[in-house]
Write a protein that holds these residues in place. Structure first.
Motif, PDB file in Angstrom:
ATOM      1  N   LEU A  88     -10.791  -9.991  -4.907  1.00  0.00           N
ATOM      2  CA  LEU A  88     -11.189 -10.922  -6.138  1.00  0.00           C
ATOM      3  C   LEU A  88     -10.303 -11.920  -6.225  1.00  0.00           C
ATOM      4  O   LEU A  88     -10.541 -13.220  -6.750  1.00  0.00           O
ATOM      5  CB  LEU A  88     -11.500 -10.025  -7.382  1.00  0.00           C
ATOM      6  CG  LEU A  88     -12.618  -9.205  -6.911  1.00  0.00           C
ATOM      7  CD1 LEU A  88     -12.743  -7.993  -8.369  1.00  0.00           C
ATOM      8  CD2 LEU A  88     -13.955  -9.927  -6.672  1.00  0.00           C
ATOM      9  N   VAL A  89      -8.837 -11.774  -6.493  1.00  0.00           N
ATOM     10  CA  VAL A  89      -7.681 -12.742  -6.630  1.00  0.00           C
ATOM     11  C   VAL A  89      -7.794 -13.805  -5.708  1.00  0.00           C
ATOM     12  O   VAL A  89      -7.817 -14.943  -5.900  1.00  0.00           O
ATOM     13  CB  VAL A  89      -6.407 -11.950  -6.484  1.00  0.00           C
ATOM     14  CG1 VAL A  89      -5.330 -13.078  -6.469  1.00  0.00           C
ATOM     15  CG2 VAL A  89      -6.276 -11.175  -7.930  1.00  0.00           C
ATOM     16  N   HIS A 146       0.849  -1.122  -0.007  1.00  0.00           N
ATOM     17  CA  HIS A 146      -0.002  -0.049  -0.138  1.00  0.00           C
ATOM     18  C   HIS A 146       0.818   1.238   0.107  1.00  0.00           C
ATOM     19  O   HIS A 146       0.192   2.501  -0.137  1.00  0.00           O
ATOM     20  CB  HIS A 146      -1.018   0.011   1.252  1.00  0.00           C
ATOM     21  CG  HIS A 146      -2.150  -0.811   1.232  1.00  0.00           C
ATOM     22  ND1 HIS A 146      -2.049  -2.145   1.363  1.00  0.00           N
ATOM     23  CD2 HIS A 146      -3.271  -0.468   0.337  1.00  0.00           C
ATOM     24  CE1 HIS A 146      -3.300  -2.879   1.200  1.00  0.00           C
ATOM     25  NE2 HIS A 146      -4.162  -1.605   0.749  1.00  0.00           N
ATOM     26  N   ASN A 173     -10.951 -15.917  -6.082  1.00  0.00           N
ATOM     27  CA  ASN A 173     -10.678 -16.920  -7.094  1.00  0.00           C
ATOM     28  C   ASN A 173      -9.724 -18.011  -6.759  1.00  0.00           C
ATOM     29  O   ASN A 173     -10.120 -19.090  -7.263  1.00  0.00           O
ATOM     30  CB  ASN A 173     -10.043 -16.043  -8.411  1.00  0.00           C
ATOM     31  CG  ASN A 173      -9.833 -16.904  -9.536  1.00  0.00           C
ATOM     32  OD1 ASN A 173     -10.774 -17.394 -10.474  1.00  0.00           O
ATOM     33  ND2 ASN A 173      -8.683 -17.352  -9.716  1.00  0.00           N
ATOM     34  N   ALA A 202      -8.971   0.368  -4.112  1.00  0.00           N
ATOM     35  CA  ALA A 202      -9.049  -0.228  -5.283  1.00  0.00           C
ATOM     36  C   ALA A 202      -8.036  -1.357  -5.352  1.00  0.00           C
ATOM     37  O   ALA A 202      -8.660  -2.579  -5.593  1.00  0.00           O
ATOM     38  CB  ALA A 202      -8.644   0.537  -6.458  1.00  0.00           C
ATOM     39  N   PHE A 203      -6.918  -1.382  -4.737  1.00  0.00           N
ATOM     40  CA  PHE A 203      -5.911  -2.577  -4.607  1.00  0.00           C
ATOM     41  C   PHE A 203      -6.521  -3.782  -3.670  1.00  0.00           C
ATOM     42  O   PHE A 203      -6.461  -4.782  -4.079  1.00  0.00           O
ATOM     43  CB  PHE A 203      -4.641  -1.988  -3.908  1.00  0.00           C
ATOM     44  CG  PHE A 203      -3.728  -3.338  -3.426  1.00  0.00           C
ATOM     45  CD1 PHE A 203      -2.633  -3.622  -4.434  1.00  0.00           C
ATOM     46  CD2 PHE A 203      -3.794  -3.924  -2.117  1.00  0.00           C
ATOM     47  CE1 PHE A 203      -2.218  -4.672  -4.034  1.00  0.00           C
ATOM     48  CE2 PHE A 203      -2.785  -4.608  -1.770  1.00  0.00           C
ATOM     49  CZ  PHE A 203      -1.945  -5.252  -2.907  1.00  0.00           C
ATOM     50  N   ASN A 204      -7.265  -3.005  -2.607  1.00  0.00           N
ATOM     51  CA  ASN A 204      -7.867  -4.323  -1.636  1.00  0.00           C
ATOM     52  C   ASN A 204      -8.983  -4.900  -2.313  1.00  0.00           C
ATOM     53  O   ASN A 204      -9.129  -6.207  -2.337  1.00  0.00           O
ATOM     54  CB  ASN A 204      -8.295  -3.466  -0.414  1.00  0.00           C
ATOM     55  CG  ASN A 204      -7.009  -3.205   0.598  1.00  0.00           C
ATOM     56  OD1 ASN A 204      -6.248  -3.864   0.686  1.00  0.00           O
ATOM     57  ND2 ASN A 204      -7.463  -2.366   1.525  1.00  0.00           N
ATOM     58  N   ALA A 205      -9.750  -4.099  -3.143  1.00  0.00           N
ATOM     59  CA  ALA A 205     -11.080  -4.922  -3.905  1.00  0.00           C
ATOM     60  C   ALA A 205     -10.352  -5.891  -4.833  1.00  0.00           C
ATOM     61  O   ALA A 205     -10.994  -7.105  -5.083  1.00  0.00           O
ATOM     62  CB  ALA A 205     -11.682  -3.706  -4.726  1.00  0.00           C
ATOM     63  N   ARG A 206      -9.174  -5.514  -5.493  1.00  0.00           N
ATOM     64  CA  ARG A 206      -8.562  -6.455  -6.632  1.00  0.00           C
ATOM     65  C   ARG A 206      -8.035  -7.570  -5.737  1.00  0.00           C
ATOM     66  O   ARG A 206      -7.932  -8.869  -6.106  1.00  0.00           O
ATOM     67  CB  ARG A 206      -7.614  -5.759  -7.324  1.00  0.00           C
ATOM     68  CG  ARG A 206      -8.081  -4.776  -8.455  1.00  0.00           C
ATOM     69  CD  ARG A 206      -6.895  -4.355  -9.193  1.00  0.00           C
ATOM     70  NE  ARG A 206      -5.842  -3.571  -8.613  1.00  0.00           N
ATOM     71  CZ  ARG A 206      -5.497  -2.365  -8.218  1.00  0.00           C
ATOM     72  NH1 ARG A 206      -6.550  -1.623  -8.415  1.00  0.00           N
ATOM     73  NH2 ARG A 206      -4.804  -1.889  -7.670  1.00  0.00           N
ATOM     74  N   LEU A 207      -7.286  -7.526  -4.624  1.00  0.00           N
ATOM     75  CA  LEU A 207      -6.743  -8.284  -3.672  1.00  0.00           C
ATOM     76  C   LEU A 207      -7.904  -9.336  -3.304  1.00  0.00           C
ATOM     77  O   LEU A 207      -7.528 -10.822  -3.412  1.00  0.00           O
ATOM     78  CB  LEU A 207      -5.864  -7.974  -2.721  1.00  0.00           C
ATOM     79  CG  LEU A 207      -5.388  -8.780  -1.803  1.00  0.00           C
ATOM     80  CD1 LEU A 207      -4.351  -9.846  -2.530  1.00  0.00           C
ATOM     81  CD2 LEU A 207      -4.839  -8.105  -0.553  1.00  0.00           C
ATOM     82  N   GLU A 216      -6.534   4.663  -4.341  1.00  0.00           N
ATOM     83  CA  GLU A 216      -5.862   3.464  -5.005  1.00  0.00           C
ATOM     84  C   GLU A 216      -5.819   2.293  -3.809  1.00  0.00           C
ATOM     85  O   GLU A 216      -6.092   1.116  -4.237  1.00  0.00           O
ATOM     86  CB  GLU A 216      -4.490   4.057  -5.420  1.00  0.00           C
ATOM     87  CG  GLU A 216      -4.531   5.157  -6.419  1.00  0.00           C
ATOM     88  CD  GLU A 216      -3.290   5.796  -6.694  1.00  0.00           C
ATOM     89  OE1 GLU A 216      -2.915   6.127  -7.677  1.00  0.00           O
ATOM     90  OE2 GLU A 216      -2.447   5.997  -5.472  1.00  0.00           O
TER      91      GLU A 216
END
Length: 62
Positions: free
Chosen positions: A40-41, A23, A44, A33-38, A30
């Protein structure tokens, strides 16, 4: 498969340090947004909706 809710990190302090480093230099937007992408990864990677639903419930209680 069941959600693991007991401590399970090999090196929790190292994880925390890596998360803080990831971070560094990010604005609040940002960082969110990083946390949201993390999320989702990692979702998955888990893959099983039943386990993810358990995680939702656990997170709501925390």
């Amino acid at each position: 498969m069941k959600l693991i809710t007991t401590p399970n990190l090999d090196a929790p302090d190292d994880f925390y340090e890596a998360m803080i480093e990831a971070h560094q230099g990010l604005s609040t937007e940002e960082s969110h947004a990083f946390n949201a992408r993390l999320v989702l990864v990692l979702a998955n990677h888990i893959g099983a909706l039943a386990v993810l639903r358990e995680a939702f419930t656990a997170a709501q209680r925390a």
